[in-house]
Design an enzyme around this catalytic site. Sequence first.
Site, PDB file in Angstrom:
ATOM      1  N   GLU A 198       0.924  -1.126   0.081  1.00 22.63           N
ATOM      2  CA  GLU A 198      -0.014  -0.058   0.064  1.00 22.63           C
ATOM      3  C   GLU A 198       0.870   1.258   0.029  1.00 22.63           C
ATOM      4  O   GLU A 198       0.519   2.359  -0.630  1.00 22.63           O
ATOM      5  CB  GLU A 198      -0.656  -0.048   1.344  1.00 22.63           C
ATOM      6  CG  GLU A 198      -1.965  -1.118   1.219  1.00 22.63           C
ATOM      7  CD  GLU A 198      -2.775  -1.356   0.100  1.00 22.63           C
ATOM      8  OE1 GLU A 198      -2.775  -0.568  -0.776  1.00 22.63           O
ATOM      9  OE2 GLU A 198      -3.172  -2.612  -0.105  1.00 22.63           O
ATOM     10  N   ASP A 207       3.592  -4.718  -5.457  1.00 17.33           N
ATOM     11  CA  ASP A 207       3.803  -6.097  -4.873  1.00 17.33           C
ATOM     12  C   ASP A 207       5.371  -6.192  -4.758  1.00 17.33           C
ATOM     13  O   ASP A 207       6.067  -6.672  -3.801  1.00 17.33           O
ATOM     14  CB  ASP A 207       3.592  -7.296  -5.772  1.00 17.33           C
ATOM     15  CG  ASP A 207       1.901  -7.439  -5.747  1.00 17.33           C
ATOM     16  OD1 ASP A 207       1.298  -7.169  -4.764  1.00 17.33           O
ATOM     17  OD2 ASP A 207       1.528  -7.911  -6.615  1.00 17.33           O
TER      18      ASP A 207
HETATM   19 ZN   LIG Z   1      -2.615  -2.619  -4.667  1.00 14.24          ZN
END
Ligand SMILES: [Zn+2]
Length: 654
Positions: free
Chosen positions: A492, A556
């Site tokens: 995030e 990621d």
């Molecule tokens: Zn995301």
Amino acid sequence: MPYTPSLDVSSMDKSVDPCVDFYQYSCGGWQKNNPIPPDQTSWSVYGKLYQDNLNFLRGILEQAASSSSERDALTQKIGDFYGACMDESTVEKRGLAAVQSDLDAISELKSAEAVTPLVARLQFAYGRTILFAQGSTQDPDDSEQQIAEIDQGGLGLPDRDYYTKDDAKSKEIREHYVLHVQKVFELAGDDPEAAKQNAETVMRMETALAKAQLTRVERRDPYKLKHKMKIAELAQIAPSINWPGYYKDLQYPSFEILNVATPDYFKEVNAELTGEPVANWKTYLRFHLVDSFSPYLSAKFVDENFEFYRKYLRGAKEQQPRWKRCVQYTDRNLGEALGQIYVQKVFSPELKASTLDMVRRIEDAMGQRIRDLDWMSPETKQQALTKLAAIRNKIGYPDKWRDYSSVRVARDDFAGNVERAREFEERRDINKVGKPVDHGEWYMSPPTVNAYYSAQMNDINFAAGVLQPPLYDAKLDDAPNYGDTGGTVGHELTHGFDDEGSQFDAKGNLKNWWTKEDREKFDARTKCVQDQYAQYVVVDDVHINSKLTLGEDVADLGGEILAYIAWKGAESGKKLDPIDGLTPDQRFFVGFAQWACANERPEDLRLRAITDPHSPAKYRINGVVVNMPAFSQAFSCKAGQPMVNPPEKVCKVW
Ligand SMILES: [Zn+2]
């Protein structure tokens, strides 16, 4: 809540070489032990935890629904909402009558000028956007202010691409869709011949609308969605709509400037409003009203909705039991009422403190990472650090709960409850226009198993539902917790600095803070990730649309690197022993992979290849570890093995 540890050795498949397919090595056992339940479109660690949450919430709701004179206002609302949903015989008896007054209004439509006032009325209560989307948004140039916005919408298929692609599968889906539209008209009372003609009309109108819409990839460019203008300018784009009247009908606060996200779409809406006879508008609106509200009507509507959207498009074999749907509808419509009770029971202050500590450590790692970058100039680094320092951390649930006291919930009127809850949310949204931004607001309910970053808020949000085992597991060692939840936090956080989020500054304004050279170097780095994921196959001959997934793929990778650095910092000086035959580093990586264990249906993968900005589970793990030398070291992988990228092929963004 049932307990599953966040690192589960029995979920692994140790017969697989981790250096050949790390996802399979970490999740092979899980996949074998967790076949997709017939009522699900896919099955995953996240999905399973959400099902556990539904079960848990069911207990709360059953209790709240059992009538007793001592219920407080909140318990009455969630209890009666759930109870009315479960009262199938009343829902069945009402049938289509639940939406009859709106159907009558459509059948009384007499002129093209009357279409938009009716659209305004329907936009208020029906879930899917009717013709187009409207509401409030943060001003892209002044994120502290809320302005009005209109955007594309009004399709029955999940994306505009379904209407424009020419391959055999897309054509087959369109044929099925037309049959579905026809069925909805028959259920609404048309004879088969009229229903068939009406379905063709809907398809023709939607196809024209779809062609004028931006693609999902185009919509990742925030500048393509920014067109601030006065009503008078909007009236030049779409003159056949009485815009002042439209905003008066919806009772918007007065405003000077609005954002028209997709001007070309509104040109097409205008063309159709002048080109299509009123009879066709009646047909279009009738379908969208009934189709979008079908889940809340009698069984024949519910069943047809399931048959097309969940079974045909996404591969589910069975409808979910009614209680499960009713819990979800309560969560969706009164999420912050139900959520209050949920967090009291599952989210302790200790849990909040320990996850917040992890968040801070990962933010520190990000700061370190930025300072250490060898390719970025000091000027851009300073800007990046300013943005990082400005990120707000929101953990678990809102500090101030939404006040639902004005929503009337009746025990015998499920459809009406849904309409009134929607109207409440619409009104709440519209009333923000012209007001300062509320930084305490959440876009997710507490039991949701998910997290998000908002570029305009510049905040990271972790719902209580995503901070539970087997994701965050207070009983386990730090290694899998950092690999799993730490990676989510880093994910995030990295969104603020991915190809899209990095275009917003510390205040959340769409404003460049990069030097030209640094931006070029950054773009070359994200291009490395884009090229990497473009090679991966989703299903059959469908590849990942890596221009769509780029932001998530970058998040990621960046997130897991940050989690690793933060974990090493948190553990420094401690002597860690292997557990269950896995070294601490191996536990970090297996913990990471096991957040994503999943079984996926080909139908659902195909749909998500078009609509989902995330890559399929397997690549969210394997695509990351090939870019982390610490992974190859942890498992003693050798050069030339699939999970080992040679140094010149390692993508490194942050
Ligand atoms: Zn995301």
